[in-house]
Motif scaffolding. Structure first.
Motif, mmCIF file in Angstrom:
data_model
loop_
_atom_site.group_PDB
_atom_site.id
_atom_site.type_symbol
_atom_site.label_atom_id
_atom_site.label_comp_id
_atom_site.label_asym_id
_atom_site.label_seq_id
_atom_site.Cartn_x
_atom_site.Cartn_y
_atom_site.Cartn_z
ATOM 1 N N LYS A 1 0.830 -1.206 0.000
ATOM 2 C CA LYS A 1 0.000 0.000 0.000
ATOM 3 C C LYS A 1 0.863 1.254 0.000
ATOM 4 O O LYS A 1 0.615 2.202 -0.756
ATOM 5 C CB LYS A 1 -0.920 -0.014 1.221
ATOM 6 N N ARG A 2 1.903 1.259 0.831
ATOM 7 C CA ARG A 2 2.793 2.419 0.902
ATOM 8 C C ARG A 2 3.554 2.604 -0.414
ATOM 9 O O ARG A 2 3.765 3.732 -0.869
ATOM 10 C CB ARG A 2 3.771 2.240 2.063
ATOM 11 N N SER A 3 3.934 1.502 -1.040
ATOM 12 C CA SER A 3 4.681 1.579 -2.300
ATOM 13 C C SER A 3 3.823 2.126 -3.436
ATOM 14 O O SER A 3 4.344 2.724 -4.379
ATOM 15 C CB SER A 3 5.212 0.192 -2.682
ATOM 16 N N ILE A 4 2.512 1.901 -3.354
ATOM 17 C CA ILE A 4 1.607 2.411 -4.388
ATOM 18 C C ILE A 4 1.283 3.882 -4.145
ATOM 19 O O ILE A 4 1.305 4.698 -5.071
ATOM 20 C CB ILE A 4 0.314 1.565 -4.433
ATOM 21 N N TYR A 5 1.010 4.223 -2.888
ATOM 22 C CA TYR A 5 0.621 5.597 -2.573
ATOM 23 C C TYR A 5 1.818 6.550 -2.493
ATOM 24 O O TYR A 5 1.695 7.735 -2.805
ATOM 25 C CB TYR A 5 -0.140 5.628 -1.248
ATOM 26 N N ASP A 6 2.962 6.036 -2.065
ATOM 27 C CA ASP A 6 4.169 6.876 -1.934
ATOM 28 C C ASP A 6 5.381 6.072 -2.401
ATOM 29 O O ASP A 6 6.217 5.649 -1.596
ATOM 30 C CB ASP A 6 4.340 7.319 -0.479
ATOM 31 N N PRO A 7 5.494 5.831 -3.706
ATOM 32 C CA PRO A 7 6.493 4.892 -4.225
ATOM 33 C C PRO A 7 7.941 5.330 -4.054
ATOM 34 O O PRO A 7 8.846 4.505 -4.162
ATOM 35 C CB PRO A 7 6.135 4.793 -5.714
ATOM 36 N N ASN A 8 8.172 6.594 -3.784
ATOM 37 C CA ASN A 8 9.547 7.069 -3.661
ATOM 38 C C ASN A 8 10.032 7.139 -2.217
ATOM 39 O O ASN A 8 11.142 7.606 -1.953
ATOM 40 C CB ASN A 8 9.676 8.445 -4.320
ATOM 41 N N ALA A 9 9.199 6.676 -1.290
ATOM 42 C CA ALA A 9 9.610 6.671 0.119
ATOM 43 C C ALA A 9 10.613 5.551 0.383
ATOM 44 O O ALA A 9 11.671 5.770 0.977
ATOM 45 C CB ALA A 9 8.387 6.522 1.018
ATOM 46 N N ASP A 10 10.269 4.335 -0.043
ATOM 47 C CA ASP A 10 11.154 3.175 0.113
ATOM 48 C C ASP A 10 11.419 2.600 -1.272
ATOM 49 O O ASP A 10 10.562 1.911 -1.833
ATOM 50 C CB ASP A 10 10.508 2.104 1.001
ATOM 51 N N VAL A 11 12.595 2.879 -1.812
ATOM 52 C CA VAL A 11 12.928 2.441 -3.168
ATOM 53 C C VAL A 11 13.770 1.176 -3.091
ATOM 54 O O VAL A 11 14.792 1.140 -2.391
ATOM 55 C CB VAL A 11 13.696 3.540 -3.933
ATOM 56 N N VAL A 12 13.336 0.145 -3.791
ATOM 57 C CA VAL A 12 14.075 -1.120 -3.784
ATOM 58 C C VAL A 12 15.498 -0.888 -4.287
ATOM 59 O O VAL A 12 15.716 -0.206 -5.298
ATOM 60 C CB VAL A 12 13.359 -2.170 -4.657
ATOM 61 N N LYS A 13 16.457 -1.440 -3.570
ATOM 62 C CA LYS A 13 17.863 -1.273 -3.916
ATOM 63 C C LYS A 13 18.126 -1.761 -5.344
ATOM 64 O O LYS A 13 17.664 -2.824 -5.751
ATOM 65 C CB LYS A 13 18.736 -2.059 -2.933
ATOM 66 N N GLY A 14 18.863 -0.946 -6.093
ATOM 67 C CA GLY A 14 19.184 -1.296 -7.472
ATOM 68 C C GLY A 14 18.275 -0.647 -8.495
ATOM 69 O O GLY A 14 18.496 -0.792 -9.702
ATOM 70 N N PHE A 15 17.249 0.078 -8.005
ATOM 71 C CA PHE A 15 16.322 0.754 -8.914
ATOM 72 C C PHE A 15 16.331 2.252 -8.623
ATOM 73 O O PHE A 15 16.652 2.684 -7.513
ATOM 74 C CB PHE A 15 14.910 0.184 -8.767
ATOM 75 N N ASN A 16 15.971 3.032 -9.635
ATOM 76 C CA ASN A 16 16.060 4.487 -9.530
ATOM 77 C C ASN A 16 14.827 5.085 -8.865
ATOM 78 O O ASN A 16 13.701 4.614 -9.066
ATOM 79 C CB ASN A 16 16.239 5.113 -10.913
ATOM 80 N N GLN A 17 15.056 6.132 -8.124
ATOM 81 C CA GLN A 17 13.970 6.858 -7.480
ATOM 82 C C GLN A 17 13.333 7.833 -8.466
ATOM 83 O O GLN A 17 13.993 8.350 -9.364
ATOM 84 C CB GLN A 17 14.500 7.627 -6.271
ATOM 85 N N GLY A 18 12.048 8.071 -8.312
ATOM 86 C CA GLY A 18 11.364 9.094 -9.094
ATOM 87 C C GLY A 18 10.739 8.620 -10.384
ATOM 88 O O GLY A 18 10.118 9.413 -11.095
ATOM 89 N N LEU A 19 10.882 7.333 -10.725
ATOM 90 C CA LEU A 19 10.317 6.849 -11.981
ATOM 91 C C LEU A 19 8.826 6.536 -11.864
ATOM 92 O O LEU A 19 8.093 6.618 -12.842
ATOM 93 C CB LEU A 19 11.068 5.598 -12.452
ATOM 94 N N MET A 20 8.393 6.165 -10.670
ATOM 95 C CA MET A 20 6.976 5.834 -10.467
ATOM 96 C C MET A 20 6.278 6.998 -9.785
ATOM 97 O O MET A 20 6.790 7.582 -8.829
ATOM 98 C CB MET A 20 6.843 4.565 -9.621
ATOM 99 N N GLN A 21 5.095 7.333 -10.299
ATOM 100 C CA GLN A 21 4.313 8.417 -9.731
ATOM 101 C C GLN A 21 3.358 7.888 -8.658
ATOM 102 O O GLN A 21 2.875 6.760 -8.745
ATOM 103 C CB GLN A 21 3.511 9.114 -10.829
ATOM 104 N N PRO A 22 3.065 8.693 -7.639
ATOM 105 C CA PRO A 22 2.134 8.255 -6.587
ATOM 106 C C PRO A 22 0.726 8.034 -7.146
ATOM 107 O O PRO A 22 0.268 8.784 -8.006
ATOM 108 C CB PRO A 22 2.158 9.422 -5.592
ATOM 109 N N TYR A 23 0.060 7.016 -6.637
ATOM 110 C CA TYR A 23 -1.305 6.722 -7.068
ATOM 111 C C TYR A 23 -2.326 7.076 -5.994
ATOM 112 O O TYR A 23 -3.471 6.656 -6.068
ATOM 113 C CB TYR A 23 -1.429 5.246 -7.456
ATOM 114 N N LYS A 24 -1.902 7.849 -5.010
ATOM 115 C CA LYS A 24 -2.822 8.325 -3.986
ATOM 116 C C LYS A 24 -3.869 9.212 -4.640
ATOM 117 O O LYS A 24 -3.552 10.165 -5.350
ATOM 118 C CB LYS A 24 -2.057 9.123 -2.929
ATOM 119 N N GLY A 25 -5.135 8.905 -4.435
ATOM 120 C CA GLY A 25 -6.205 9.673 -5.053
ATOM 121 C C GLY A 25 -6.678 9.085 -6.363
ATOM 122 O O GLY A 25 -7.768 9.408 -6.830
#
Length: 315
Positions: A273-297
């Motif tokens: 749930k947190r990864s969908i609503y706030d995907p840039n809070a906890d980024v899986v190691k080895g992947f870039n931050q900022g590529l996924m947009q939040p789906y909250k709302g």
């Protein structure tokens, strides 16, 4: 391909204006290409070194300078007029339009109708003015239907508009015309133009919507993820794309980066749930931050719960 066809399909109300402008500019360009090339070849022949071993200084001509200044200016103004007169109607839709919201994201389109329907193919009624509200969830995309002669950039943070009247029933290609990342070339769908009566039957038919509500949470979760384009960045077979694969992640630990620090978290309902609503809070190691947009709302808690059920099934 569409414009130079011997018998181009008049698929929308903008075809004639765009084609006429294109052919005018193309004709003027060919005229000067051929004329200047022939003139150059004539001068090469007439003033070659054998005939004129000694160069002669030629004085300027005010008449020629006026001619080659005035004529290009007139031609440019003519081309501008045709372009302006063809473009102006494209930004002034009529009042009575059928409205559809277009959502572009890496790497798919979603079309949302006023009755709540959502599709990944654009369905429109024949001979009815259609107005599109263009929205991007991540980067700049393009909305391009060659057969309709319409093309608009879709810019994140800005709602843009496009409209047209589809005049021929059938299926027409719809492309993203702006490079938007690794799978840009796969961001293709269709515009399906249906006769008004057939479109009305499709539009008011809620069978698919009702069927979706009685599907299992797992099937619903897969459908939701497909509609919002999750599988453009994530796989279900363990291979890596832009984001991590969903296969076998539920219930297992994963290393994430939070605020620049690495730590392990367990993939559970709350983490998904947190990864969908706030995907840039906890980024899986080895992947870039900022590529996924939040789906909250955009997604409800019920939607997220069904997505979670689908991810659980991917052993």
């Amino acid at each position: 391909m569409y414009i130079l066809s011997p018998t181009p399909i008049k698929a929308s109300n903008f075809v004639n204006e765009v084609d006429n402008t294109f052919m005018l500019i193309l004709g003027i360009s060919f005229f000067f290409l051929i004329g200047l090339t022939l003139t150059m070849l004539y001068f090469v022949y007439k003033y070659n070194k054998k005939k004129h071993p000694v160069a002669v200084q030629i004085k300027g001509s005010a008449t020629l300078e006026v001619i080659w200044t005035v004529i290009p200016v007139i031609l440019v103004l003519v081309m501008f007029y045709y372009g302006w007169s063809g473009w102006t109607p494209m930004i002034h839709p009529p009042k009575d339009t059928f409205n559809i919201k277009v959502v572009a994201r890496m790497w798919n389109f979603t079309f949302e109708y006023e009755n709540g329907k959502k599709t990944d193919t654009l369905f429109v009624p024949q001979n009815k003015a259609v107005k599109l509200s263009l929205n991007s969830m991540d980067v700049v995309h393009g909305f391009y239907v060659p057969a309709f002669r319409i093309k608009n950039d879709i810019v994140p943070g800005r709602e843009k508009m496009s409209w047209f009247i589809p005049q021929v029933a059938g299926n027409f290609d719809l492309f993203c015309s702006e490079y938007c990342g690794m799978n840009h070339s796969y961001m293709i769908t269709m515009v399906k133009v249906l006769p008004q009566e057939q479109f009305n039957s499709w539009y008011i038919d809620t069978t698919k919507k009702v069927a979706a509500n009685i599907e299992s949470p797992t099937a619903n979760g897969q459908r939701i993820m497909k509609n919002i384009g999750c599988f453009a960045c994530h796989t279900t077979d363990g291979t890596k794309l832009v984001g991590p694969s969903f296969k076998g992640i539920y219930g297992n630990p994963v290393t994430v980066v939070t605020g620049g620090k690495e730590h392990d978290v367990k993939v559970d309902d709350e983490y998904i749930k947190r990864s969908i609503y706030d995907p840039n809070a906890d980024v899986v190691k080895g992947f870039n931050q900022g590529l996924m947009q939040p789906y909250k709302g955009q997604l409800s808690d019920a939607d997220v719960a069904q997505i979670t059920e689908y991810i659980k099934s991917l052993k």
